[in-house]
Design a protein around this motif. Structure first.
Motif, PDB file in Angstrom:
ATOM      1  N   GLU A 216       2.572   5.915  -3.312  1.00  0.00           N
ATOM      2  CA  GLU A 216       3.616   6.782  -3.856  1.00  0.00           C
ATOM      3  C   GLU A 216       3.661   6.741  -5.377  1.00  0.00           C
ATOM      4  O   GLU A 216       3.760   7.774  -6.032  1.00  0.00           O
ATOM      5  CB  GLU A 216       4.984   6.371  -3.309  1.00  0.00           C
ATOM      6  N   GLU A 217       3.609   5.542  -5.940  1.00  0.00           N
ATOM      7  CA  GLU A 217       3.873   5.386  -7.366  1.00  0.00           C
ATOM      8  C   GLU A 217       2.634   5.431  -8.260  1.00  0.00           C
ATOM      9  O   GLU A 217       2.700   5.926  -9.380  1.00  0.00           O
ATOM     10  CB  GLU A 217       4.625   4.064  -7.611  1.00  0.00           C
ATOM     11  N   PHE A 218       1.523   4.911  -7.802  1.00  0.00           N
ATOM     12  CA  PHE A 218       0.328   4.826  -8.635  1.00  0.00           C
ATOM     13  C   PHE A 218      -0.176   6.194  -9.090  1.00  0.00           C
ATOM     14  O   PHE A 218      -0.461   6.396 -10.279  1.00  0.00           O
ATOM     15  CB  PHE A 218      -0.768   4.039  -7.912  1.00  0.00           C
ATOM     16  N   PRO A 219      -0.259   7.184  -8.192  1.00  0.00           N
ATOM     17  CA  PRO A 219      -0.697   8.520  -8.637  1.00  0.00           C
ATOM     18  C   PRO A 219       0.224   9.120  -9.707  1.00  0.00           C
ATOM     19  O   PRO A 219      -0.245   9.807 -10.615  1.00  0.00           O
ATOM     20  CB  PRO A 219      -0.669   9.357  -7.360  1.00  0.00           C
ATOM     21  N   LYS A 220       1.520   8.828  -9.616  1.00  0.00           N
ATOM     22  CA  LYS A 220       2.457   9.327 -10.631  1.00  0.00           C
ATOM     23  C   LYS A 220       2.125   8.741 -11.999  1.00  0.00           C
ATOM     24  O   LYS A 220       2.134   9.451 -13.009  1.00  0.00           O
ATOM     25  CB  LYS A 220       3.901   8.964 -10.258  1.00  0.00           C
ATOM     26  N   GLY A 221       1.836   7.441 -12.031  1.00  0.00           N
ATOM     27  CA  GLY A 221       1.483   6.791 -13.286  1.00  0.00           C
ATOM     28  C   GLY A 221       0.189   7.326 -13.865  1.00  0.00           C
ATOM     29  O   GLY A 221       0.077   7.540 -15.081  1.00  0.00           O
ATOM     30  N   LEU A 222      -0.786   7.538 -12.990  1.00  0.00           N
ATOM     31  CA  LEU A 222      -2.059   8.110 -13.464  1.00  0.00           C
ATOM     32  C   LEU A 222      -1.839   9.503 -14.038  1.00  0.00           C
ATOM     33  O   LEU A 222      -2.383   9.844 -15.091  1.00  0.00           O
ATOM     34  CB  LEU A 222      -3.076   8.160 -12.323  1.00  0.00           C
TER      35      LEU A 222
ATOM     36  N   VAL B 210       0.836  -1.204   0.000  1.00  0.00           N
ATOM     37  CA  VAL B 210       0.000   0.000   0.000  1.00  0.00           C
ATOM     38  C   VAL B 210       0.872   1.256   0.000  1.00  0.00           C
ATOM     39  O   VAL B 210       0.590   2.215  -0.730  1.00  0.00           O
ATOM     40  CB  VAL B 210      -0.982  -0.006   1.188  1.00  0.00           C
ATOM     41  N   ARG B 211       1.939   1.245   0.775  1.00  0.00           N
ATOM     42  CA  ARG B 211       2.832   2.408   0.822  1.00  0.00           C
ATOM     43  C   ARG B 211       3.403   2.699  -0.564  1.00  0.00           C
ATOM     44  O   ARG B 211       3.400   3.849  -1.040  1.00  0.00           O
ATOM     45  CB  ARG B 211       3.971   2.177   1.812  1.00  0.00           C
ATOM     46  N   ILE B 212       3.861   1.664  -1.239  1.00  0.00           N
ATOM     47  CA  ILE B 212       4.444   1.838  -2.579  1.00  0.00           C
ATOM     48  C   ILE B 212       3.372   2.291  -3.567  1.00  0.00           C
ATOM     49  O   ILE B 212       3.607   3.188  -4.383  1.00  0.00           O
ATOM     50  CB  ILE B 212       5.127   0.532  -3.046  1.00  0.00           C
ATOM     51  N   LEU B 213       2.193   1.672  -3.499  1.00  0.00           N
ATOM     52  CA  LEU B 213       1.110   2.072  -4.402  1.00  0.00           C
ATOM     53  C   LEU B 213       0.722   3.534  -4.196  1.00  0.00           C
ATOM     54  O   LEU B 213       0.481   4.259  -5.163  1.00  0.00           O
ATOM     55  CB  LEU B 213      -0.110   1.176  -4.204  1.00  0.00           C
TER      56      LEU B 213
END
Length: 82
Positions: free
Chosen positions: A56-62, A51-54
């Motif tokens: 951080e990284e998922f919003p960047k990809g979106l 969850v911590r990684i998601l």
């Protein structure tokens, strides 16, 4: 709304506890914990890291794909729901 589910079933909690004494969660190193409790603690720690990684990284990809979305991350213990 769409939902993605990731099921995590740690199959080697004893080895994880030995390899990460006190690193994941302070109680993990406690040898008095039952195997079931160790497994639950390890799975919780793994879920929290995912969850911590998601977060951080998922919003960047979106954002790179110009997608605006509200994304919520939850950890649910399915054993508690049964």
């Amino acid at each position: 709304m769409m939902r993605i589910t990731i099921d995590i079933d740690v199959t080697n909690p004893e080895e994880v506890v030995k390899a990460h004494k006190g690193e994941l969660v302070g109680l993990l190193a406690d040898v008095m914990l039952s195997k079931v409790k160790k497994k639950k603690k390890v799975e919780q720690a793994v879920c929290e890291e995912v969850v911590r990684i998601l977060k951080e990284e998922f919003p960047k990809g979106l954002q790179q794909e110009m997608v605006e979305a509200n994304v919520e991350f939850n950890i649910v213990d399915v054993q508690d729901k049964v």
